[in-house]
Design a protein around this motif. Structure first.
Motif, PDB file in Angstrom:
ATOM      1  N   ALA A 333      36.305  27.312 -52.792  1.00  0.00           N
ATOM      2  CA  ALA A 333      35.164  27.978 -53.424  1.00  0.00           C
ATOM      3  C   ALA A 333      34.912  29.356 -52.802  1.00  0.00           C
ATOM      4  O   ALA A 333      34.723  30.354 -53.513  1.00  0.00           O
ATOM      5  CB  ALA A 333      33.918  27.105 -53.296  1.00  0.00           C
ATOM      6  N   VAL A 334      34.924  29.413 -51.474  1.00  0.00           N
ATOM      7  CA  VAL A 334      34.698  30.692 -50.793  1.00  0.00           C
ATOM      8  C   VAL A 334      35.827  31.671 -51.103  1.00  0.00           C
ATOM      9  O   VAL A 334      35.589  32.863 -51.350  1.00  0.00           O
ATOM     10  CB  VAL A 334      34.580  30.477 -49.262  1.00  0.00           C
ATOM     11  N   GLY A 335      37.057  31.191 -51.104  1.00  0.00           N
ATOM     12  CA  GLY A 335      38.191  32.053 -51.429  1.00  0.00           C
ATOM     13  C   GLY A 335      38.116  32.594 -52.845  1.00  0.00           C
ATOM     14  O   GLY A 335      38.433  33.764 -53.095  1.00  0.00           O
ATOM     15  N   THR A 336      37.681  31.754 -53.776  1.00  0.00           N
ATOM     16  CA  THR A 336      37.545  32.187 -55.168  1.00  0.00           C
ATOM     17  C   THR A 336      36.489  33.278 -55.310  1.00  0.00           C
ATOM     18  O   THR A 336      36.704  34.300 -55.969  1.00  0.00           O
ATOM     19  CB  THR A 336      37.178  30.988 -56.066  1.00  0.00           C
ATOM     20  N   ILE A 337      35.354  33.061 -54.677  1.00  0.00           N
ATOM     21  CA  ILE A 337      34.278  34.056 -54.742  1.00  0.00           C
ATOM     22  C   ILE A 337      34.724  35.374 -54.120  1.00  0.00           C
ATOM     23  O   ILE A 337      34.470  36.463 -54.669  1.00  0.00           O
ATOM     24  CB  ILE A 337      33.013  33.513 -54.032  1.00  0.00           C
ATOM     25  N   ALA A 338      35.401  35.289 -52.975  1.00  0.00           N
ATOM     26  CA  ALA A 338      35.863  36.505 -52.307  1.00  0.00           C
ATOM     27  C   ALA A 338      36.859  37.267 -53.169  1.00  0.00           C
ATOM     28  O   ALA A 338      36.792  38.499 -53.290  1.00  0.00           O
ATOM     29  CB  ALA A 338      36.499  36.147 -50.961  1.00  0.00           C
ATOM     30  N   LEU A 339      37.781  36.544 -53.806  1.00  0.00           N
ATOM     31  CA  LEU A 339      38.804  37.198 -54.613  1.00  0.00           C
ATOM     32  C   LEU A 339      38.213  37.776 -55.896  1.00  0.00           C
ATOM     33  O   LEU A 339      38.631  38.844 -56.360  1.00  0.00           O
ATOM     34  CB  LEU A 339      39.917  36.197 -54.949  1.00  0.00           C
ATOM     35  N   LEU A 379      44.415  35.804 -49.642  1.00  0.00           N
ATOM     36  CA  LEU A 379      45.398  34.772 -49.975  1.00  0.00           C
ATOM     37  C   LEU A 379      46.166  34.323 -48.735  1.00  0.00           C
ATOM     38  O   LEU A 379      46.468  33.135 -48.575  1.00  0.00           O
ATOM     39  CB  LEU A 379      46.383  35.286 -51.032  1.00  0.00           C
ATOM     40  N   ALA A 380      46.491  35.266 -47.854  1.00  0.00           N
ATOM     41  CA  ALA A 380      47.194  34.915 -46.617  1.00  0.00           C
ATOM     42  C   ALA A 380      46.345  33.974 -45.758  1.00  0.00           C
ATOM     43  O   ALA A 380      46.855  32.999 -45.187  1.00  0.00           O
ATOM     44  CB  ALA A 380      47.554  36.178 -45.838  1.00  0.00           C
ATOM     45  N   LEU A 381      45.054  34.254 -45.674  1.00  0.00           N
ATOM     46  CA  LEU A 381      44.156  33.373 -44.927  1.00  0.00           C
ATOM     47  C   LEU A 381      44.086  31.994 -45.566  1.00  0.00           C
ATOM     48  O   LEU A 381      44.089  30.964 -44.875  1.00  0.00           O
ATOM     49  CB  LEU A 381      42.747  33.975 -44.859  1.00  0.00           C
ATOM     50  N   LEU A 382      44.027  31.960 -46.890  1.00  0.00           N
ATOM     51  CA  LEU A 382      43.976  30.679 -47.596  1.00  0.00           C
ATOM     52  C   LEU A 382      45.242  29.868 -47.351  1.00  0.00           C
ATOM     53  O   LEU A 382      45.188  28.646 -47.176  1.00  0.00           O
ATOM     54  CB  LEU A 382      43.780  30.915 -49.095  1.00  0.00           C
ATOM     55  N   MET A 383      46.392  30.542 -47.344  1.00  0.00           N
ATOM     56  CA  MET A 383      47.646  29.840 -47.057  1.00  0.00           C
ATOM     57  C   MET A 383      47.621  29.244 -45.664  1.00  0.00           C
ATOM     58  O   MET A 383      48.042  28.102 -45.450  1.00  0.00           O
ATOM     59  CB  MET A 383      48.836  30.799 -47.217  1.00  0.00           C
ATOM     60  N   PHE A 384      47.121  30.021 -44.711  1.00  0.00           N
ATOM     61  CA  PHE A 384      47.072  29.561 -43.326  1.00  0.00           C
ATOM     62  C   PHE A 384      46.108  28.382 -43.173  1.00  0.00           C
ATOM     63  O   PHE A 384      46.446  27.356 -42.581  1.00  0.00           O
ATOM     64  CB  PHE A 384      46.658  30.705 -42.411  1.00  0.00           C
TER      65      PHE A 384
END
Length: 416
Positions: A333-339, A379-384
């Motif tokens: 959810a946080v990644g989606t909002i940030a992107l 995206l790199a953070l999300l992968m990690f």
């Protein structure tokens, strides 16, 4: 970033090198450039080494290193490793480490050889090109990495079962989880003695692959941009491959951006769930979701215990499953909002990209390279986090569990 790693002979930009490294180590497969043409053979070899190490698993690698240095790893190291291997006793870790190494080498050799022969005699590649393509994709498939040296992924092999089936088998074996392989090896003759973890993961995997196969077949049957021009046999083959691939291997036989919205939505779920624990797959894991499904069924029936296959699921495992699912959902959810904040792409494409990164799926609707640098860093953070975060969280929950010397009075807040 070394000039020798790039086909053009000049250093790759820092963001391209960084993003590719994270994607490879996290066995995700999202890329900013075409792997086959942008990177030299040295660069492609480096990428392959990285996703081999990433797929092998940090816990497994640490165990193997401990075995090489000291034949008897310390108890705490074994306990930490046991968290990721779930169904195994502390004394079995050495055996599992050897199994991991053996299965990894044998599977990649067999699948690589099969693909090499098919590339040579079925697609008229020179022996050198056939061997490189065969073994690169075998290693990538087994580690659920999703990297391909072909610009169109596996679209060129959409009608070739002798390529798709070995790749799919490699992905399933690598992603199912080594505790299950160990269980099957030791108790293959009597399924009744399989651990509850093995039974839940195998049952969940079968349901996910089968339901995904049927749903994708229905959603894409008449789609002129994907399955429409295919024969019935090709539709069946590609639907099965896509259902298995969506759960983290990340290879595509059709243009992902051309899929129907319903298939995208199905991919959200499959990518988020991922594969088995202690395997090369990502996601919140099949076992986690199966425990939650059993918990819901028990609650609906009014049962005090969560049960399956004649066994009771421990309360701590239920809490851990809920925690992993909630934390994973929050990260997505946080990644989606940030992107969404830093890019101009539609919400459905952004959600797809975020879940693909978090779940180590590597599938993309085609927007990865067009994101601003800040978006690519997200995206790199999300992968990690997707690759390391859930494993670390589960480990900390187990080794940090302790009994309190007291309990507060109980109350029942209103739910729902």
């Amino acid at each position: 970033m070394l000039p020798v790693a790039r086909a053009a002979g000049v250093p790759a930009p820092p963001m391209v090198a960084f993003f590719t490294s994270v994607s490879a180590i996290c066995v995700t497969g999202l890329v900013l450039v075409d792997t086959g043409t942008y990177w030299s053979v040295f660069g492609q070899s480096t990428i392959m080494v990285m996703f081999q190490l990433g797929g092998f698993g940090m816990m497994t690698a640490a165990t193997l290193l401990g075995l090489m240095v000291n034949r008897s790893p310390r108890l705490r190291t074994r306990l930490v490793t046991q968290t990721e291997t779930r169904s195994l006793w502390v004394g079995d870790i050495s055996s599992v480490a050897k199994l991991v190494l053996g299965v990894t080498i044998l599977s990649q050799l067999v699948i690589g050889t099969l693909l090499t022969l098919r590339m040579r005699f079925g697609h008229d590649m020179a022996w050198g090109d056939a061997a490189w393509s065969g073994f690169f994709h075998a290693v990538s498939a087994f580690n659920n990495a999703g990297f391909s040296i072909h610009a169109d992924g596996f679209i060129r092999y959409a009608g070739d079962a002798l390529v798709l089936l070995p790749v799919m088998i490699a992905a399933v074996v690598g992603g199912i989880g080594f505790p299950i392989l160990n269980d099957l090896r030791d108790r293959c003759r009597d399924p009744r003695h399989w651990s509850l973890h093995t039974k839940l993961t195998l049952a969940g995997t079968l349901v996910l692959v089968a339901s995904g196969f049927v749903a994708i077949l229905l959603f894409e049957w008449d789609n002129a941009r994907t399955f429409g021009p295919m024969s019935i046999a090709e539709k069946l083959l590609n639907s099965l491959f896509m259902s298995a691939s969506a759960r983290t291997v990340g290879f595509n036989t059709v243009d992902i951006g051309a899929l129907t919205p319903e298939t995208w939505a199905l991919h959200y779920f499959l990518m988020f769930v991922g594969g088995g624990s202690a395997g090369t797959a990502g996601g919140v894991k099949v076992g986690t979701v199966m425990i939650l499904v059993l918990l819901v069924i028990a609650e609906a029936k009014g049962h005090a215990d969560t049960e399956a296959f004649g066994r009771r699921v421990g309360a701590s495992a239920q809490r851990q499953a809920i925690t992993v699912l909630v934390v994973g959902s929050v990260i997505v959810a946080v990644g989606t909002i940030a992107l969404l904040r830093i890019s101009h792409f539609p919400t459905d494409q952004v959600i797809f990209e975020v879940i693909a990164a978090f779940g180590s799926a590597g599938l993309s609707t085609g927007i990865t390279a067009d994101l601003p640098p800040a978006g690519q860093f997200v995206l790199a953070l999300l992968m990690f986090f997707g690759r390391v975060g859930t494993i670390t969280l589960a480990t900390s929950l187990v080794i940090g569990e302790r009994r309190m010397p007291y309990r507060f009075p109980e109350e029942h807040p209103i739910v729902g």
